[in-house]
Design a protein around this motif. Structure first.
Motif, PDB file in Angstrom:
ATOM      1  N   GLY A 115       0.816  -1.205   0.000  1.00  9.18           N
ATOM      2  CA  GLY A 115       0.000   0.000   0.000  1.00  9.18           C
ATOM      3  C   GLY A 115       0.851   1.257   0.000  1.00  9.18           C
ATOM      4  N   PRO A 116       0.243   2.412  -0.254  1.00 10.08           N
ATOM      5  CA  PRO A 116       1.010   3.664  -0.345  1.00 10.08           C
ATOM      6  C   PRO A 116       1.734   4.042   0.943  1.00 10.08           C
ATOM      7  CG  PRO A 116      -1.380   4.065  -0.421  1.00 10.08           C
ATOM      8  CD  PRO A 116      -1.178   2.612  -0.588  1.00 10.08           C
ATOM      9  N   ASN A 117       1.155   3.772   2.106  1.00 14.75           N
ATOM     10  CA  ASN A 117       1.844   4.124   3.359  1.00 14.75           C
ATOM     11  C   ASN A 117       3.053   3.233   3.607  1.00 14.75           C
ATOM     12  OD1 ASN A 117       0.073   6.202   3.936  1.00 14.75           O
ATOM     13  ND2 ASN A 117      -1.273   4.933   5.183  1.00 14.75           N
ATOM     14  N   VAL A 118       2.941   1.955   3.262  1.00 13.91           N
ATOM     15  CA  VAL A 118       4.089   1.050   3.385  1.00 13.91           C
ATOM     16  C   VAL A 118       5.203   1.493   2.440  1.00 13.91           C
ATOM     17  CG1 VAL A 118       4.909  -1.324   3.093  1.00 13.91           C
ATOM     18  CG2 VAL A 118       2.664  -0.899   4.123  1.00 13.91           C
ATOM     19  N   LEU A 119       4.835   1.804   1.207  1.00 16.92           N
ATOM     20  CA  LEU A 119       5.825   2.240   0.226  1.00 16.92           C
ATOM     21  C   LEU A 119       6.442   3.582   0.611  1.00 16.92           C
ATOM     22  CD1 LEU A 119       4.110   1.235  -3.138  1.00 16.92           C
ATOM     23  CD2 LEU A 119       5.828  -0.022  -1.834  1.00 16.92           C
ATOM     24  N   ALA A 120       5.651   4.466   1.220  1.00 14.34           N
ATOM     25  CA  ALA A 120       6.187   5.761   1.655  1.00 14.34           C
ATOM     26  C   ALA A 120       7.252   5.573   2.726  1.00 14.34           C
ATOM     27  CB  ALA A 120       5.054   6.643   2.182  1.00 14.34           C
ATOM     28  N   SER A 121       7.075   4.561   3.570  1.00 15.45           N
ATOM     29  CA  SER A 121       8.068   4.263   4.607  1.00 15.45           C
ATOM     30  C   SER A 121       9.381   3.821   3.970  1.00 15.45           C
ATOM     31  CB  SER A 121       7.524   3.171   5.531  1.00 15.45           C
ATOM     32  OG  SER A 121       8.459   2.817   6.519  1.00 15.45           O
ATOM     33  N   VAL A 122       9.276   2.960   2.964  1.00 13.88           N
ATOM     34  CA  VAL A 122      10.472   2.500   2.260  1.00 13.88           C
ATOM     35  C   VAL A 122      11.143   3.660   1.530  1.00 13.88           C
ATOM     36  CG1 VAL A 122      11.347   0.914   0.498  1.00 13.88           C
ATOM     37  CG2 VAL A 122       9.477   0.189   1.991  1.00 13.88           C
ATOM     38  N   GLU A 123      10.342   4.464   0.859  1.00  7.33           N
ATOM     39  CA  GLU A 123      10.856   5.598   0.079  1.00  7.33           C
ATOM     40  C   GLU A 123      11.636   6.570   0.962  1.00  7.33           C
ATOM     41  OE1 GLU A 123      11.206   8.320  -3.256  1.00  7.33           O
ATOM     42  OE2 GLU A 123      10.648   6.201  -3.147  1.00  7.33           O
ATOM     43  N   TRP A 124      11.118   6.857   2.156  1.00  7.80           N
ATOM     44  CA  TRP A 124      11.746   7.843   3.038  1.00  7.80           C
ATOM     45  C   TRP A 124      13.134   7.379   3.470  1.00  7.80           C
ATOM     46  CZ3 TRP A 124      13.550   9.004   7.964  1.00  7.80           C
ATOM     47  CH2 TRP A 124      13.555  10.357   8.313  1.00  7.80           C
ATOM     48  N   VAL A 125      13.262   6.086   3.759  1.00  8.36           N
ATOM     49  CA  VAL A 125      14.566   5.557   4.183  1.00  8.36           C
ATOM     50  C   VAL A 125      15.519   5.455   2.994  1.00  8.36           C
ATOM     51  CG1 VAL A 125      15.761   3.590   5.223  1.00  8.36           C
ATOM     52  CG2 VAL A 125      13.537   4.316   6.121  1.00  8.36           C
ATOM     53  N   LEU A 126      15.017   5.016   1.839  1.00  4.25           N
ATOM     54  CA  LEU A 126      15.874   4.907   0.654  1.00  4.25           C
ATOM     55  C   LEU A 126      16.477   6.258   0.268  1.00  4.25           C
ATOM     56  CD1 LEU A 126      13.962   2.469  -1.732  1.00  4.25           C
ATOM     57  CD2 LEU A 126      16.194   2.099  -0.675  1.00  4.25           C
ATOM     58  N   ALA A 127      15.725   7.333   0.517  1.00  4.80           N
ATOM     59  CA  ALA A 127      16.222   8.664   0.166  1.00  4.80           C
ATOM     60  C   ALA A 127      17.518   8.992   0.889  1.00  4.80           C
ATOM     61  CB  ALA A 127      15.159   9.721   0.491  1.00  4.80           C
ATOM     62  N   ALA A 128      17.788   8.307   2.010  1.00  4.08           N
ATOM     63  CA  ALA A 128      19.013   8.569   2.774  1.00  4.08           C
ATOM     64  C   ALA A 128      20.263   8.199   1.983  1.00  4.08           C
ATOM     65  CB  ALA A 128      18.985   7.788   4.095  1.00  4.08           C
ATOM     66  N   VAL A 129      20.169   7.188   1.128  1.00  7.71           N
ATOM     67  CA  VAL A 129      21.355   6.755   0.383  1.00  7.71           C
ATOM     68  C   VAL A 129      21.244   7.071  -1.103  1.00  7.71           C
ATOM     69  CG1 VAL A 129      22.028   4.949   2.002  1.00  7.71           C
ATOM     70  CG2 VAL A 129      20.399   4.407   0.209  1.00  7.71           C
ATOM     71  N   ASP A 130      20.196   7.806  -1.468  1.00  9.11           N
ATOM     72  CA  ASP A 130      20.087   8.237  -2.857  1.00  9.11           C
ATOM     73  C   ASP A 130      21.165   9.280  -3.122  1.00  9.11           C
ATOM     74  OD1 ASP A 130      19.040   8.390  -5.397  1.00  9.11           O
ATOM     75  OD2 ASP A 130      17.575   9.932  -4.878  1.00  9.11           O
ATOM     76  N   GLY A 131      21.913   9.114  -4.187  1.00  7.56           N
ATOM     77  CA  GLY A 131      22.996  10.037  -4.496  1.00  7.56           C
ATOM     78  C   GLY A 131      24.369   9.469  -4.212  1.00  7.56           C
ATOM     79  N   PHE A 132      24.441   8.221  -3.700  1.00 11.96           N
ATOM     80  CA  PHE A 132      25.735   7.589  -3.440  1.00 11.96           C
ATOM     81  C   PHE A 132      26.232   6.750  -4.624  1.00 11.96           C
ATOM     82  CE2 PHE A 132      24.929   8.710   0.942  1.00 11.96           C
ATOM     83  CZ  PHE A 132      26.186   8.836   1.495  1.00 11.96           C
ATOM     84  N   ARG A 133      25.558   6.859  -5.749  1.00 15.06           N
ATOM     85  CA  ARG A 133      25.930   6.099  -6.959  1.00 15.06           C
ATOM     86  C   ARG A 133      25.895   4.597  -6.729  1.00 15.06           C
ATOM     87  NH1 ARG A 133      31.065   9.502  -9.458  1.00 15.06           N
ATOM     88  NH2 ARG A 133      29.937  11.426  -9.873  1.00 15.06           N
ATOM     89  N   LEU A 134      25.005   4.145  -5.872  1.00 15.95           N
ATOM     90  CA  LEU A 134      24.798   2.708  -5.691  1.00 15.95           C
ATOM     91  C   LEU A 134      23.830   2.233  -6.761  1.00 15.95           C
ATOM     92  CD1 LEU A 134      24.291   2.563  -1.819  1.00 15.95           C
ATOM     93  CD2 LEU A 134      26.409   2.228  -3.080  1.00 15.95           C
ATOM     94  N   ASP A 135      24.024   1.008  -7.229  1.00 17.42           N
ATOM     95  CA  ASP A 135      23.065   0.468  -8.180  1.00 17.42           C
ATOM     96  C   ASP A 135      21.765   0.162  -7.435  1.00 17.42           C
ATOM     97  OD1 ASP A 135      22.928  -2.793  -7.800  1.00 17.42           O
ATOM     98  OD2 ASP A 135      24.814  -1.910  -7.132  1.00 17.42           O
ATOM     99  N   PRO A 136      20.646   0.054  -8.139  1.00 16.86           N
ATOM    100  CA  PRO A 136      19.351  -0.121  -7.477  1.00 16.86           C
ATOM    101  C   PRO A 136      19.298  -1.325  -6.530  1.00 16.86           C
ATOM    102  CG  PRO A 136      19.014   0.451  -9.765  1.00 16.86           C
ATOM    103  CD  PRO A 136      20.490   0.235  -9.597  1.00 16.86           C
TER     104      PRO A 136
END
Length: 366
Positions: A115-136
């Motif tokens: 659901g959108p709230n579960v995905l929003a939780s994942v998205e918020w944490v993933l944003a912490a390492v976005d920009g480190f040039r890690l592959d998906p």
């Protein structure tokens, strides 16, 4: 989430149904939850609930969405990847303390509610390492490393609470009871390190919160080492590899790393193959590719599949977002199954697979 309906009783709404169900699960556990029990708590007829939600499975999905929606993720959030992940981990852990019944649904499975709230939780944490040039795939592994730790720590608390409820003995009482036996074992001299530790700090373990905070710190320490050294990751502040502040690493070396990482099967593809590879899944998709069908129709179209397995596979396809269940209240009530847009997108894949299979002996290697 609000949805009122005629004949459903005063004040009855989807939001109220879900919140009462959450309260019952918090108090008594998910295993005791039923549509009838929710209706009784609402002082409503059980059939009136089906005007808002098709059944218990769908109700549980909404309950999970509701409790994940309780987590407050500030925007823009704290500066720095570690502070952001730390905050997210603590708030998710706190939610599991309030709603321990959520854990078996989201932990230890590759098919959590989406659901959108579960995905929003994942998205918020993933944003912490976005920009480190890690592959998906690596970004997702970083998230799962933290999530697995948080859920495991919360599961420990849940297990202890269940033991206390079942036996009537809390952890402190248990340790006091076991102390004489432990002292005898340590007195044999076979466990010198343990003996020294218990003499210095006592036999009872640290508090649950201390355990959680210590473990979380060490997990984040490890991720920090990975981001700064092993991954050759870029610092989001300047785009250079964190272990190469001078920028001396060559473009050729960077390209070589990217090329090797690109050879790995993407995590999403791997998960899709795991789902599609289960017995009867492709058969069901093929049948449903021709249109909506009832349970009885599917059972007749797939001789050899048991009712239990058919029920399990339909739920797995629904969990994967490939199938949805349609309930026509009637009378008589009619339940049918049809592909979602995502599921229908597999028709071309199945057609290609069918063409390949029909080639038979004509298929030759290079």
């Amino acid at each position: 989430m609000e949805r009122d309906g005629a004949g459903s009783g005063p004040g009855l709404s989807l939001d109220r149904i879900v919140r009462v169900a959450v309260g019952l699960a918090d108090a008594h556990g998910l295993a005791t939850l039923s549509m009838r029990r929710v209706a009784t708590a609402l002082d409503a007829g059980v059939m009136s609930l089906y005007r808002y939600v098709p059944g218990k499975a769908e109700l549980v999905d909404l309950m999970v969405e509701t409790v994940f929606g309780e987590i407050d993720y500030p925007e823009p959030g704290p500066a720095g990847w570690r502070a952001r992940i730390e905050l997210g981990a603590r708030r998710e852990w706190a939610m599991y303390q309030r709603h321990p019944w959520v854990l078996p649904i989201v932990a230890g499975t590759g098919r959590p509610p989406l659901g959108p709230n579960v995905l929003a939780s994942v998205e918020w944490v993933l944003a912490a390492v976005d920009g480190f040039r890690l592959d998906p795939a690596t970004m997702l592994q970083v998230y799962l490393t933290v999530s697995d730790y948080v859920q495991g720590a919360a599961r420990y608390v849940q297990t202890e609470a269940e033991q206390e409820r079942r036996t009537g003995v809390n952890a402190e009482q248990w340790w006091a009871t076991e102390a004489p036996a432990l002292a005898r074992l340590l007195g044999t001299g076979r466990f010198p390190v343990l003996s020294r530790l218990t003499e210095e700090v006592g036999a009872a373990p640290a508090t649950v919160r201390q355990d959680f905070e210590f473990g979380l710190g060490r997990v984040l320490d490890g991720i920090g080492v990975f981001l700064s050294g092993e991954a050759g990751a870029a610092d989001p502040a300047d785009g250079r590899p964190a272990n190469d502040p001078t920028g001396a690493a060559t473009d050729e070396n960077r390209l070589e790393k990217v090329t090797i990482l690109d050879r790995r099967l993407p995590a999403a593809t791997s998960a899709a193959l795991e789902t599609l590879g289960r017995r009867w899944i492709l058969d069901l998709l093929h049948v449903l590719g021709h249109g909506e069908a009832r349970f009885r129709d599917l059972a007749e179209a797939l001789p050899g599949i048991s009712r239990r397995v058919l029920t399990e596979r339909l739920r797995e396809l629904a969990d994967a977002g490939l199938l949805r269940r349609r309930v026509d209240p009637g009378p008589p009530t009619r339940i049918s199954y049809l592909l979602t847009g995502r599921g229908a997108g597999l028709r071309e894949v199945l057609t290609g697979l069918d063409t390949w299979a029909r080639q038979g002996d004509r298929v030759t290697g290079d």
